[in-house]
Motif scaffolding. Structure first.
Motif, PDB file in Angstrom:
ATOM      1  N   ILE A   1      -7.532 -60.952 -73.265  1.00  0.00           N
ATOM      2  CA  ILE A   1      -8.925 -60.535 -73.433  1.00  0.00           C
ATOM      3  C   ILE A   1      -9.635 -61.299 -74.542  1.00  0.00           C
ATOM      4  O   ILE A   1     -10.790 -61.721 -74.359  1.00  0.00           O
TER       5      ILE A   1
ATOM      6  N   PHE B   1     -11.788 -64.478 -73.847  1.00  0.00           N
ATOM      7  CA  PHE B   1     -13.145 -64.443 -73.300  1.00  0.00           C
ATOM      8  C   PHE B   1     -14.218 -64.468 -74.382  1.00  0.00           C
ATOM      9  O   PHE B   1     -15.402 -64.490 -74.080  1.00  0.00           O
ATOM     10  N   TYR B   2     -13.802 -64.439 -75.636  1.00  0.00           N
ATOM     11  CA  TYR B   2     -14.758 -64.460 -76.745  1.00  0.00           C
ATOM     12  C   TYR B   2     -14.435 -65.644 -77.645  1.00  0.00           C
ATOM     13  O   TYR B   2     -13.978 -65.495 -78.770  1.00  0.00           O
TER      14      TYR B   2
ATOM     15  N   THR C   1     -18.678 -68.090 -73.352  1.00  0.00           N
ATOM     16  CA  THR C   1     -18.113 -66.777 -73.609  1.00  0.00           C
ATOM     17  C   THR C   1     -18.567 -65.810 -72.519  1.00  0.00           C
ATOM     18  O   THR C   1     -19.475 -66.092 -71.746  1.00  0.00           O
ATOM     19  N   ILE C   2     -17.942 -64.655 -72.519  1.00  0.00           N
ATOM     20  CA  ILE C   2     -18.191 -63.677 -71.476  1.00  0.00           C
ATOM     21  C   ILE C   2     -19.599 -63.101 -71.613  1.00  0.00           C
ATOM     22  O   ILE C   2     -20.112 -62.912 -72.714  1.00  0.00           O
TER      23      ILE C   2
ATOM     24  N   ARG D   1     -19.974 -59.366 -66.842  1.00  0.00           N
ATOM     25  CA  ARG D   1     -18.532 -59.572 -66.684  1.00  0.00           C
ATOM     26  C   ARG D   1     -17.749 -58.707 -67.662  1.00  0.00           C
ATOM     27  O   ARG D   1     -16.654 -58.228 -67.352  1.00  0.00           O
ATOM     28  N   GLU D   2     -18.289 -58.527 -68.851  1.00  0.00           N
ATOM     29  CA  GLU D   2     -17.614 -57.663 -69.819  1.00  0.00           C
ATOM     30  C   GLU D   2     -17.509 -56.237 -69.291  1.00  0.00           C
ATOM     31  O   GLU D   2     -16.462 -55.584 -69.442  1.00  0.00           O
ATOM     32  N   GLN D   3     -18.556 -55.755 -68.664  1.00  0.00           N
ATOM     33  CA  GLN D   3     -18.529 -54.408 -68.105  1.00  0.00           C
ATOM     34  C   GLN D   3     -17.464 -54.289 -67.016  1.00  0.00           C
ATOM     35  O   GLN D   3     -16.745 -53.289 -66.941  1.00  0.00           O
TER      36      GLN D   3
ATOM     37  N   GLN E   1     -14.123 -54.154 -68.763  1.00  0.00           N
ATOM     38  CA  GLN E   1     -13.913 -52.838 -69.388  1.00  0.00           C
ATOM     39  C   GLN E   1     -13.517 -51.802 -68.347  1.00  0.00           C
ATOM     40  O   GLN E   1     -12.599 -51.002 -68.578  1.00  0.00           O
TER      41      GLN E   1
ATOM     42  N   TRP F   1     -11.892 -56.399 -79.651  1.00  0.00           N
ATOM     43  CA  TRP F   1     -12.751 -56.581 -78.481  1.00  0.00           C
ATOM     44  C   TRP F   1     -14.139 -56.006 -78.741  1.00  0.00           C
ATOM     45  O   TRP F   1     -15.157 -56.647 -78.483  1.00  0.00           O
TER      46      TRP F   1
ATOM     47  N   SER G   1     -17.775 -57.989 -79.031  1.00  0.00           N
ATOM     48  CA  SER G   1     -18.615 -57.723 -77.865  1.00  0.00           C
ATOM     49  C   SER G   1     -20.081 -58.043 -78.151  1.00  0.00           C
ATOM     50  O   SER G   1     -20.610 -57.671 -79.208  1.00  0.00           O
TER      51      SER G   1
END
Length: 257
Positions: A155, A158-159, A167-168, A172-174, A177, A225, A229
């Protein structure tokens, strides 16, 4: 490019002023008359900067020093310009490669979480039907836990705040999650099914150890994370940690005699 053009115009103005103030240290101009002297000076500067040197205008005296300096500086500025153009193209290609790699990792992570949820569903179905787990099923449980550990550890990829390449995004982050929350919720549901059907899963030390390691990674990754975010919504992370606490409570609970 702007630096190169500014330099060419600046040297052109310097040649014109030098020629006007001290003709013996300026440029030998064609016999076009005074109105053309500034244009000729700029023309000579551009010809010098491009290292063409037609020879129709000739420097003398101090102007030769200016011409030498301009030739050297223009050469390096032009080299930097070419390097920057190549570097820019390389950065675009690198960004595209990184984006493709990112999309591949993101897709594989979500697909991997979906697959292990299917494995948990199969274990729940087996327990509900037979009130037992075969040795092969215990091995599948171990594999699912280990796969979940690997996926959750990815994970932070992605950042990528260090290279700022790609980056995410929030959408896509949702999705990520939701995939993590569903996976943890499925584990919690599976442990409930085990307990309800009398499966002494706590006695299976190997799987219990892998589950503890999975929970450790969740506890370690989730705050990091949330910190990285781009959104300010803390609810999804709270839901993940809430299920984490619920699963951890299963580990601390013993089956009734």
């Amino acid at each position: 490019m702007l630096v190169w053009v500014t330099m060419a115009l600046g040297f052109g103005a310097a040649y014109f002023i030098l020629t006007e103030l001290s003709p013996e240290n300026g440029l030998i101009m064609p016999k076009y008359g005074k109105p053309w002297d500034l244009a000729n000076s700029v023309y000579f500067s551009i010809v010098t900067a491009t290292t063409v040197g037609y020879g129709d205008i000739v420097p003398r005296g101090v102007a030769k020093i200016f011409v030498s300096a301009q030739s050297i500086v223009a050469f390096f500025v032009f080299a930097i310009l070419v390097t920057k153009l190549i570097s820019y193209r390389q950065e675009i290609a690198l960004h595209q490669i990184h984006k493709l790699s990112f999309e591949n990792v993101f897709r594989n992570t979500r697909e991997g979480l979906f697959i292990i949820r299917r494995d948990f569903d199969a274990l729940i179905d087996e327990v509900e039907r037979t009130q037992r787990l075969s040795p092969h099923s215990w091995q599948n449980l171990l594999t699912a836990y280990r796969e979940g550990q690997t996926l959750l550890e990815q994970i932070p990829v992605f950042y990528d705040s260090d290279t700022h390449l790609y980056t995410i995004d929030a959408k896509r982050e949702q999705l990520l999650q939701e995939a993590v929350h569903r996976t943890l919720h499925r584990i919690n549901h599976m442990l409930d099914a085990f307990s309800r059907n009398g499966i002494d899963w706590l006695a299976h030390e190997e799987s219990t150890q892998e589950l503890r390691e999975l929970l450790r990674i969740v506890a370690e990754v989730t705050p990091l994370w949330q910190q990285k975010s781009p959104s300010q919504n803390s609810e999804p992370f709270e839901k993940i940690l809430h299920v984490h606490v619920s699963i951890h409570a299963h580990l601390e609970r013993t089956l009734p005699l």
